[in-house]
Design a protein around this motif. Structure first.
Motif: not given
Length: 582
Positions: A144-173
């Motif tokens: 986020x801070x250094x605007x590294x878009x490739x690194x950001x994209x590589x974290x998307x799947x992990x973020x969405x999976x982590x949200x699902x495991x914590x009971x977060x709805x797909x819409x909110x995630x």
């Protein structure tokens, strides 16, 4: 870690030195009511980070009451997050309910009214909602801070999976991730914003509690910046602080507070450098006030205060306290310098010893030619003052019409460099210089220097506009110019599109506002009433309403009379629209 070298830190130190009394700026309270009330009114000229017209408007919207508000504004006032300022303001002031798409966000963004402003907030979301480890969250911070878009994209799947495991709805995630991706373009580090906000608060506190000392320190810091000195001198006038011209008998090296007023520093006078200023002060401290021009040249080292320096001092009024006229002193300048030079040479050579035979001879009066008593015309005195100080100090030619002129314009000359290249603005000012040239095509082109009460700018008038306005382009004419801003070649200029003469009109006795009631948002009249109360005055407010039943005219009660000043009209335009102010 960031190390910032800011002029404002020197300004704070200088102001503290001028205040004296053992003031420790690091121990001032961060909840000072007077400081926040000043900022809430948008009175922030000279306040670090908050003095632009846009930021002053943001202050009036938000009405900060605590340090967290200042941190938020520092982070928000940039392209992108700027759109959240009205939302922050409404929520802070209870005009809009704060809602959270996930209840866990309240603990993270509650202090910013549900708006995710800082990088640290996104890190907490990643840890608390998506289950990121501290190391993974730090990767997100880098992305986020250094605007590294490739690194950001590589974290998307992990973020969405982590949200699902914590009971977060797909819409909110998905919404949270979308906000994070957008934040790459504007997200700000809170610790960084807090440091800027702290410096801003300290400058605001000094302005609120020690305005004279603070403004004196501030003006001293920008003496080499031609446009900022007039801007801050004009700000002093609006604050009720009188700024006096230089005086060889009372001025310090820099701007200083003298008997409750700010006195120009000797170093601010054109052609008077640091050695001359120090020599003048040293001679004054050793022998007392200078009584005449002759006394000055006899006691001040001519190697320091040479002809150019003394000429400038006379022109700006720095020797007025000797009782002689400026025109008279200029006419005697050569004689006075010759006398002073001989006196200084005699002292060095020891030839003055023949006058030291006894008290009677030593105190014998010195006979000098009388200095003529006639003086320049007022306009010439002002011109000489501007020539030597870079601005009008004793009086500005536009003072009598400044409010009317500001109502016919939408930009001050001092703020043009912060406007967008190519932006169309309407400015006004007095013509201080005109230069006509001929282009390669054989067409006339004119360069006009325009001055208003806080700044100046060069305006280029090409043949197409010159043909219809050449009679107006003369020195001392007051003009209103519609122009395009041009930032090319490292300098800001105006390209004239229309030029018209300014005509002063009798001051308005009422304020007329137009509102389309069919399109107006709910509560607009209540907001207008609150705005009017912030500018109490004598002018009645008349509102012309367009309703479904036809036009109606409403006059607000006597308790809603207003002071028709430019700041009121600017806020009225922001609230009601440009066309609403008649």
């Amino acid at each position: 870690m960031d190390f910032l070298g800011l002029r404002n830190l020197d300004v704070i130190d200088k102001a503290v030195e001028l205040v004296g009394n053992g003031l420790d700026i690091s121990k001032i309270p961060l909840d000072d009511l007077k400081t926040y009330e000043m900022l809430a009114r948008g009175e922030a000229a000279g306040v670090f980070q908050f003095e632009s017209s846009g930021m002053r408007e943001a202050l009036r919207q938000v009405k900060p009451t605590e340090f967290e508000d200042l941190i938020a504004l520092v982070a928000l006032y940039r392209p992108g997050p700027m759109a959240y300022i009205p939302v922050y303001a409404r929520r802070k002031n209870g005009l809009e309910q704060v809602a959270y798409i996930d209840p866990r966000l309240e603990a993270i963004t509650g202090s910013t009214f549900g708006i995710c402003i800082y990088q640290e907030s996104y890190l907490e979301i990643a840890k608390q909602i998506a289950g990121f480890t501290p190391a993974e969250a730090d990767d997100l911070r880098k992305a986020i801070g250094k605007k590294i878009h490739e690194l950001m994209a590589s974290l998307k799947e992990k973020f969405l999976e982590g949200c699902a495991q914590s009971g977060t709805t797909p819409q909110v995630a998905n919404q949270l991730w979308k906000d994070m991706e957008s934040s790459q373009d504007y997200s700000f580090n809170k610790s960084h914003a807090a440091c800027y906000a702290l410096i801003a608060y300290r400058t605001a506190w000094l302005r609120a509690h020690h305005p004279r000392e603070y403004m004196a320190a501030l003006i001293s810091s920008v003496m080499n910046t031609k446009d900022r000195v007039p801007f801050y001198v004009a700000a002093c006038a609006e604050m009720g602080i009188e700024v006096l011209p230089p005086d060889v008998n009372s001025s310090a090296h820099d701007f200083a507070v003298v008997e409750g007023k700010i006195r120009f520093g000797l170093n601010a006078v054109k052609n008077v450098g640091d050695p001359a200023a120090r020599a003048i002060i040293a001679a004054r401290e050793e022998g007392g006030p200078f009584e005449t021009l002759w006394d000055f040249t006899e006691r001040v080292d001519p190697q320091c205060a040479n002809k150019r320096a003394l000429e400038s001092l006379i022109k700006c009024g720095a020797l007025d306290s000797t009782g002689s006229t400026r025109r008279g002193m200029l006419e005697c300048l050569e004689q006075a310098l010759s006398w002073g030079g001989r006196s200084q040479a005699d002292k060095i050579a020891g030839q003055g010893s023949i006058f030291d035979l006894g008290d009677e001879v030593e105190t014998a009066p010195k006979h000098h030619p009388e200095i003529p008593t006639y003086e320049f015309e007022k306009n010439e005195l002002l011109r000489l003052e501007k020539e030597t100080l870079g601005l009008y100090v004793s009086e500005h030619p536009l003072n009598a019409v400044r409010d009317q002129l500001r109502r016919k314009t939408d930009a001050a000359l001092a703020e043009l460099e912060r406007r967008r290249d190519g932006e169309i603005v309407t400015v006004g000012g007095i013509v201080s210089a005109v230069k006509q040239v001929t282009t390669k095509k054989g067409e006339p082109m004119v360069f006009v220097r325009l001055d208003d009460v806080i700044g100046s700018a060069e305006c280029v008038v090409f043949n197409s506009v010159y043909a219809s306005s050449h009679e107006l382009l003369v020195p001392d004419a007051i003009l209103v110019v519609k122009a395009r801003i041009d930032h090319k070649e490292g300098e800001t200029k105006l390209i004239a599109l229309e030029v018209s003469s300014f005509e002063a009109t009798p001051e308005r006795r009422e304020v007329l506002l137009r509102i389309d009631a069919l399109r107006a948002k709910a509560g607009l009249i209540r907001e207008l009433a609150a705005l009017v109360r912030e500018y109490p005055g004598e002018a009645p407010v008349v509102v012309a309403l367009e309703t479904s039943a036809g036009p109606k005219t409403l006059q607000l009660g006597n308790e809603y009379r207003v002071q028709p000043v430019p700041d009121f009209f600017a806020e009225a335009k922001a609230l009601l629209g440009e066309a609403a102010v008649v």
